[in-house]
Write a protein that holds these residues in place. Structure first.
Motif, PDB file in Angstrom:
ATOM      1  N   TYR A 216       0.832  -1.203   0.000  1.00  0.00           N
ATOM      2  CA  TYR A 216       0.000   0.000   0.000  1.00  0.00           C
ATOM      3  C   TYR A 216       0.871   1.261   0.000  1.00  0.00           C
ATOM      4  O   TYR A 216       0.634   2.190  -0.779  1.00  0.00           O
ATOM      5  N   LEU A 217       1.888   1.281   0.850  1.00  0.00           N
ATOM      6  CA  LEU A 217       2.777   2.443   0.922  1.00  0.00           C
ATOM      7  C   LEU A 217       3.535   2.644  -0.390  1.00  0.00           C
ATOM      8  O   LEU A 217       3.690   3.781  -0.859  1.00  0.00           O
TER       9      LEU A 217
ATOM     10  N   SER B 254       4.222   5.489  -5.607  1.00  0.00           N
ATOM     11  CA  SER B 254       4.322   5.433  -7.068  1.00  0.00           C
ATOM     12  C   SER B 254       3.332   6.391  -7.734  1.00  0.00           C
ATOM     13  O   SER B 254       3.561   6.837  -8.869  1.00  0.00           O
ATOM     14  N   ARG B 255       2.245   6.707  -7.048  1.00  0.00           N
ATOM     15  CA  ARG B 255       1.246   7.631  -7.595  1.00  0.00           C
ATOM     16  C   ARG B 255       1.454   9.063  -7.095  1.00  0.00           C
ATOM     17  O   ARG B 255       0.713   9.960  -7.445  1.00  0.00           O
TER      18      ARG B 255
END
Length: 65
Positions: free
Chosen positions: A51-52, A57-58
């Motif tokens: 999740y992190l 990445s976004r």
């Protein structure tokens, strides 16, 4: 369980002999599962790390638990 400030809720499915977990206190859905406590803990940590990494990445700030 707690990892990197994220808390989880765990339930068991006795028939399937599997533990299901979900990170709580976030709007994002982060789930994991395992057949033993050790496997469940590793899956929880892997899910939080994934999740992190996804948020990074976004270019988004991850939601905190």
């Amino acid at each position: 369980m707690t990892y990197k400030g994220y808390q989880s809720k765990v339930t068991s499915d006795e028939e399937a002999r599997v533990f299901h977990g979900e990170v709580i206190h976030t709007r994002d859905v982060i789930t994991f599962q395992g057949t033993s406590v050790a496997e469940l803990q590793q899956a929880f940590e892997d899910s939080v790390d994934d999740y992190l990494e996804f948020c990074a990445s976004r270019g988004e700030d991850p939601e905190k638990s």
